[in-house]
Enzyme design. Sequence first.
Site, PDB file in Angstrom:
ATOM      1  N   TYR A 192      34.847  47.603  37.527  1.00  0.00           N
ATOM      2  CA  TYR A 192      36.075  47.626  36.731  1.00  0.00           C
ATOM      3  C   TYR A 192      36.019  46.524  35.690  1.00  0.00           C
ATOM      4  O   TYR A 192      36.554  46.649  34.584  1.00  0.00           O
ATOM      5  CB  TYR A 192      37.281  47.489  37.676  1.00  0.00           C
ATOM      6  CG  TYR A 192      38.253  46.359  37.411  1.00  0.00           C
ATOM      7  CD1 TYR A 192      39.263  46.499  36.454  1.00  0.00           C
ATOM      8  CD2 TYR A 192      38.169  45.162  38.105  1.00  0.00           C
ATOM      9  CE1 TYR A 192      40.160  45.460  36.208  1.00  0.00           C
ATOM     10  CE2 TYR A 192      39.061  44.135  37.876  1.00  0.00           C
ATOM     11  CZ  TYR A 192      40.052  44.280  36.924  1.00  0.00           C
ATOM     12  OH  TYR A 192      40.930  43.256  36.681  1.00  0.00           O
ATOM     13  N   ARG A 193      35.301  45.470  36.007  1.00  0.00           N
ATOM     14  CA  ARG A 193      35.235  44.273  35.179  1.00  0.00           C
ATOM     15  C   ARG A 193      34.033  43.517  35.721  1.00  0.00           C
ATOM     16  O   ARG A 193      33.771  43.568  36.918  1.00  0.00           O
ATOM     17  CB  ARG A 193      36.517  43.475  35.435  1.00  0.00           C
ATOM     18  CG  ARG A 193      36.855  42.380  34.454  1.00  0.00           C
ATOM     19  CD  ARG A 193      38.276  41.907  34.753  1.00  0.00           C
ATOM     20  NE  ARG A 193      38.609  40.700  34.009  1.00  0.00           N
ATOM     21  CZ  ARG A 193      39.740  40.026  34.157  1.00  0.00           C
ATOM     22  NH1 ARG A 193      40.647  40.437  35.035  1.00  0.00           N
ATOM     23  NH2 ARG A 193      39.986  38.949  33.438  1.00  0.00           N
ATOM     24  N   TYR A 227      34.923  35.542  35.982  1.00  0.00           N
ATOM     25  CA  TYR A 227      34.166  36.502  35.169  1.00  0.00           C
ATOM     26  C   TYR A 227      33.401  35.818  34.041  1.00  0.00           C
ATOM     27  O   TYR A 227      32.862  36.489  33.174  1.00  0.00           O
ATOM     28  CB  TYR A 227      35.111  37.566  34.604  1.00  0.00           C
ATOM     29  CG  TYR A 227      35.759  38.427  35.674  1.00  0.00           C
ATOM     30  CD1 TYR A 227      35.022  39.407  36.324  1.00  0.00           C
ATOM     31  CD2 TYR A 227      37.083  38.241  36.056  1.00  0.00           C
ATOM     32  CE1 TYR A 227      35.591  40.198  37.322  1.00  0.00           C
ATOM     33  CE2 TYR A 227      37.666  39.028  37.051  1.00  0.00           C
ATOM     34  CZ  TYR A 227      36.909  40.005  37.672  1.00  0.00           C
ATOM     35  OH  TYR A 227      37.472  40.778  38.651  1.00  0.00           O
TER      36      TYR A 227
END
Lengths: 499, 499
Positions: B454-455, B81
């Site tokens: 979600y992310r 991420y």
Amino acid sequence: VPNAGLEPFLTQIREGGDGIEIVTGEASAERYRDPFALVGASRAPAGVRPAAAGDVQRIVAAANRFGVPLWPISRGENLGYGGAAPFDETSVTLDLSRMNRILEVNAEDAFCSVEPGVSFEDMFEHIDSHDLPLWLSVPGYGAGSMMANALERGVGNALYGDHSSQICGMEVILGDGELVRTGMGSIPESGMWHRQKASLGPRFDELFLQSSFGVVTKMGLWLMPAPAASAAFDIALEERDALGGLVEVLKSLKRAGIIQDAPVISSFLTIAALRSKRSDWAEPGAPLTEDVAARICAEMGCGWWNARLRLYGMPDMVETSIGHVEDALALLQGCSFSISRWRQGDAMALAHRGVPSRVGLGNVRWCGASGAHIDYSVCIPVSGAEAVRQMLRTQEALSQLGLDYHSTFYLRERHMLNVMQILFDQDDGELCAAVDALIPALIADAAARGFGLYRSPLRYREIAMRQMTFGNDALARLHGRLKRALDPNEILSPGKDGF
Amino acid sequence: VPNAGLEPFLTQIREGGDGIEIVTGEASAERYRDPFALVGASRAPAGVRPAAAGDVQRIVAAANRFGVPLWPISRGENLGYGGAAPFDETSVTLDLSRMNRILEVNAEDAFCSVEPGVSFEDMFEHIDSHDLPLWLSVPGYGAGSMMANALERGVGNALYGDHSSQICGMEVILGDGELVRTGMGSIPESGMWHRQKASLGPRFDELFLQSSFGVVTKMGLWLMPAPAASAAFDIALEERDALGGLVEVLKSLKRAGIIQDAPVISSFLTIAALRSKRSDWAEPGAPLTEDVAARICAEMGCGWWNARLRLYGMPDMVETSIGHVEDALALLQGCSFSISRWRQGDAMALAHRGVPSRVGLGNVRWCGASGAHIDYSVCIPVSGAEAVRQMLRTQEALSQLGLDYHSTFYLRERHMLNVMQILFDQDDGELCAAVDALIPALIADAAARGFGLYRSPLRYREIAMRQMTFGNDALARLHGRLKRALDPNEILSPGKDGF
């Protein structure tokens, strides 16, 4: 004193021609008040009754223009915590009760979407008449608003009884009239709005709980899927001081995963007050001695403490768990219990499924014809010793004023709620004044032990909020900054935040 | 380009004499970067390493004074991420990894309090060496920060696997240096800070999740009490398209209250990539056909889909539930499973208790020596049909670029998370560019169906946030207002919010 902007505000609303209803004068004073006020109840100078979110936006815009504060209520049933009354008489009631549509009930995924005016009774009727496999969690008074109860962190029965935890996605109108959909409602046409609590980035729903940041006009709430079977334990403890042992047993059952439910423990007076009057048991002014308590318990067929816990699941799972609960309760002296079982296909028993009722309000006549209650509710650790200490301190403080101990504990994951309904007679001015001094003293005593309120009567909110002093009132400053960001003219619920 | 305030900022920190460490030049560029960057990785021009909250306040004050943006990281392990890299090279890393104290672990009430630098490995070691009756939920990579993982809504195994739901009380330093304790931490010396999520009034914790509003310096996290017994089902599905049936069966088990756990379903490649390389199975550039898939599954001894679900409770409760799960799984064609049982006193098996590990990262070599992963994670309804549709759309999109389908579904209450690890080789510039175009296309496709991330990898956060357009970007405006209220000079994490 109603403020100078009131008349031009009402004129603008009246001339808007969009069907917003206006309530003024005696009708407003009668409707928008606290029926259980302890002292000096404020009444709203006027109320405005929108039919839709667009109306709310127009009302908020006009309020900003004319500097008229608004006091939003849903159905005005915040009994024990202030009712429908505004903090002071400058605020116009923003009465959302006409917005009472059930927007969606999804049985497959067990959630609903409601407007502010939808009551627990309305939802129960909907579920029942459509024969949906959903069980409702209901608070003590079924005529209240589902949404408002969740926003104020109200408590119901059973697995889904922590109502604010069931909130999933809102539509909110901020203090300057901006309409926002939170969470997945921010993606147009998303079916996830009421299925998924967080969207990417921070989650804003909890800003609007017990707050003055916005007017919630729609809310998603999760509902409990109907189980295949359930069992309800009704537990009675003979002795007052056995409370600590029961709390420890229930805590161990929760820690072991044997019960998912949040058990509820209530003093005998919460039962007696529904079915009798104080004068049935004692002379006016005379204390309820332990002898009298024993007589009440015997006649009511209850214990000094009475607990309810429920098990849900497949029939054999419920039976297995029943055995563990029985074993644990057998450890307690002076503890008796009965078990009521339910299976899919059985007639529904009240002990299992939440059915909205107004019976809970019957206790207000305990002290007399002008009986009322005001609630003092504090959170403490899940600990037998703390429960007993809390009981001793508050029972003693109440008894010094000749007040009785109507007390309920709700066991949660890692804290307990202790709700004390102080029942009094509104005609007894001296007693009312004494209670009015007692509650701040109880709040300060709790704070000195590190405990805070779960919910506060409006009249004591400032006192309760002012206990939160860490870092030279850092949390209050954060709160104030957010208020200014979202409601720059302080239009919404002035006084509610305690600053 | 580092900004003009950088040197005076660093000078002030250096001359403060309070032990804040400074990292600059090559050391900073090497440390504060994304090791798995797809394209054009930014690196921090400098890092500052405080030892305590007071240091963080001084750093934030200096940053405000000199207009230097800060990019807070905990341990910098946000792999897939964005890693430890700032959004762009104007930001100085606020590296919190030296603040690594475990402040409290309460076994009785099952919670802990940690600083940002505490890893899952640290907490496991603490629990293990003190022989505490607590089970940890761990994510794929055990070296990461517990706090940061919860703040980014990371996912672990077992009952407590939704880490952000376990947050209870924080200490936060806002963008202007103000230090706040949330919830019950606002009452001085309160023992309730990490026991009770809400204090009176709005709850602010969730403002600081996936956000740029503040720097969290302490956090309470609830931990799972060790159960008396558990059972772990390892389930294998032969056929890819049997996914829908499995989702429906697991959903019905959750709805019936038979499982409390959030089951996890993973494609065979998530297993194969840990133990082999793509080149073991196919020529470079050749697709992994269904024949190859069958061969991989046979050699790995796994299904096309592999699910894990766990039961916890008293031994007899677990046995009763096992029967229901077996009955439900028997309905599925091509489904096999094994059950591993554990009871208190048995040696601990990895399948039951979460043990932090770095093994999960072993999959990055799947595509080559410069292998890396970037994660595309979306939320969809809990529905067999939606799971299959999601699989078909994303698998097809990946395969068009010659990419494999490393996919995991996490079944929650009313939504599922679908995390897709896109494994690629950083040396293949053409492929990297293609993936860089693919992810925005996947985000837009999801939003068109009403689904959101979600992310998000940092690089695509703006694109993902911009899907949240309801009401002419009302949520983004709310977000922006709160940002200005809490971080008026936009010092914290510029670029993270997507505006």
